[in-house]
Design an enzyme around this catalytic site. Structure first.
Site, PDB file in Angstrom:
ATOM      1  N   GLU A 170     -23.942  25.074  -9.207  1.00 54.63           N
ATOM      2  CA  GLU A 170     -24.014  26.369  -8.520  1.00 54.63           C
ATOM      3  C   GLU A 170     -25.088  27.279  -9.109  1.00 54.63           C
ATOM      4  O   GLU A 170     -25.225  28.428  -8.668  1.00 54.63           O
ATOM      5  CB  GLU A 170     -22.662  27.089  -8.631  1.00 54.63           C
ATOM      6  CG  GLU A 170     -21.514  26.330  -7.994  1.00 54.63           C
ATOM      7  CD  GLU A 170     -20.152  26.920  -8.351  1.00 54.63           C
ATOM      8  OE1 GLU A 170     -20.097  27.726  -9.309  1.00 54.63           O
ATOM      9  OE2 GLU A 170     -19.171  26.579  -7.681  1.00 54.63           O
ATOM     10  N   GLU A 305     -17.680  21.070  -3.681  1.00 56.31           N
ATOM     11  CA  GLU A 305     -16.440  21.589  -4.254  1.00 56.31           C
ATOM     12  C   GLU A 305     -15.724  22.421  -3.198  1.00 56.31           C
ATOM     13  O   GLU A 305     -16.370  23.139  -2.437  1.00 56.31           O
ATOM     14  CB  GLU A 305     -16.703  22.497  -5.469  1.00 56.31           C
ATOM     15  CG  GLU A 305     -17.279  21.818  -6.686  1.00 56.31           C
ATOM     16  CD  GLU A 305     -17.490  22.802  -7.837  1.00 56.31           C
ATOM     17  OE1 GLU A 305     -16.897  23.909  -7.795  1.00 56.31           O
ATOM     18  OE2 GLU A 305     -18.268  22.475  -8.748  1.00 56.31           O
TER      19      GLU A 305
END
Length: 371
Positions: A170, A305
């Site tokens: 991320e 995710e």
């Protein structure tokens, strides 16, 4: 043979679409469908700052039995987050015991008949740290990034396409360059996105130049902050890949008040239930954004995710959230990968889903024919 004026543009258009990979039936889209349902091997080889390789964040030692059990439950892909900086020396040499243990886990999952996605995870936050990350020490960070991937590519160059590399987690988000909430300029936005685009392109170039099966390996490209809205911005560019074997990764923790919070915070109130018509509509809207912007253009889509806590949440809402996110992604041909720690949703120690209904959902979904 003489070509008419109307035939020439048609041929040119066909060649353009083929060269750009703009096909709903591209290799990348078809390959992504093979990945099925996924599970993150979280809080394990990504544990950082504890002095322990694998168990520092509460995970048990990984065993092949765990992967075999998940495979039997319909899970076909393992995403393996790794903190490669653990005890790395000054020359960016990966710590041999870490490298070896990651390799053992990769092999256990592959030998269980699964696909494996190997990435650079948070890793202490060095990638987007405001003091020493890419925005402050670009050359130093790019060398570290290049050195890590060069070593990974060398180790795995003879592995087949069941092994996938992922450029980042991320951390492709540079708020000190452009902050989406601060009204920063378009110029700053282009600079922030341009930095991620350059990192992703470097990743593809490193892998493709490393030889062996890496010349054709499928690669997972991290979107901007792995956020759907940001990744669908025109400033985000997929890297050029001569093999056209790139997929896109985004994460799904929406709404954050349900999918992240377990108690009230300064920025939001803990949402204990989920599943209203508005909740479902927002989910579908986000999934369709990824379809329109990526899969319809020939890029496989992976929800790298997604998940939600079970603490202070209505159990039925947890079931519904996980089911709806996985099902709607899967039905669009995406690969949904549940975030899981050692005993989060799936209990590795006891080889079971804490909520049997969730385990049954994944089994049923894995048997469902793709649209």
């Amino acid at each position: 043979m003489k070509l008419t004026k109307c035939i020439i543009p048609a041929i040119a258009l066909t060649l353009l679409l083929t060269s750009c990979g703009n096909s709903k039936n591209s290799d990348s889209v078809k390959f992504t469908k093979q990945l099925g349902i996924g599970y993150n091997w979280g809080n394990t080889m990504d544990s950082w700052g504890t002095g322990q390789l694998e168990t520092g964040w509460g995970a048990p030692v990984s065993t092949k039995e765990m992967f075999e059990d998940l495979k039997n439950r319909g899970i076909n892909t393992i995403r393996l987050p790794v903190a490669w900086s653990f005890r790395m020396n000054d020359n960016n040499k990966i710590y041999p015991p870490l490298e070896g243990r990651v390799n053992e886990i990769v092999d256990m999952a592959l030998d269980s008949g699964m696909y494996v996605i190997l990435n650079i995870h948070w890793d202490g936050g060095w990638i987007n740290d405001k003091s020493y990350g890419f925005t402050k020490k670009y050359s130093q960070c790019m060398k570290k990034y290049t050195d890590i991937w060069t070593q990974i590519c060398e180790r795995y160059k003879d592995y087949d396409q069941h092994l996938i590399f992922e450029s980042l987690n991320e951390e492709g988000c540079f708020d000190n360059v452009w902050n989406r909430y601060a009204g920063d300029s378009q110029e700053k936005k282009e600079a922030a996105f341009g930095l991620l685009n350059k990192i992703n392109q470097t990743f593809v170039d490193i892998v493709r130049a490393s030889g062996g099966n890496n010349k054709n390996r499928y690669l997972l490209i991290a979107g901007y902050a792995t956020d759907i809205d940001m990744t669908c911005q025109p400033e985000f560019k997929m890297p050029k890949d001569p093999k056209k074997h790139c997929m896109i990764s985004v994460h799904y923790y929406t709404p954050a008040t349900f999918a992240i919070l377990t108690e009230d915070a300064s920025w939001g109130k803990n949402q204990t239930t989920w599943g209203s018509a508005n909740d479902i509509s927002l989910l579908q809207t986000n999934m369709i954004k990824m379809k329109d912007n990526f899969s319809d253009k020939g890029y496989g889509v992976i929800i790298g995710e997604y998940g939600c806590p079970v603490l202070n949440k209505e159990p039925e809402s947890v079931r519904k959230y996980l089911t709806e996110v996985a099902t709607r992604a899967y039905d669009l041909g995406f690969c949904p990968i549940l975030w899981g720690a050692a005993t989060d949703i799936y209990n590795r120690r006891e080889l079971r889903f804490d909520d049997p209904a969730i385990g049954e959902m994944y089994m049923a979904l894995s048997k469902k024919a793709r649209q």
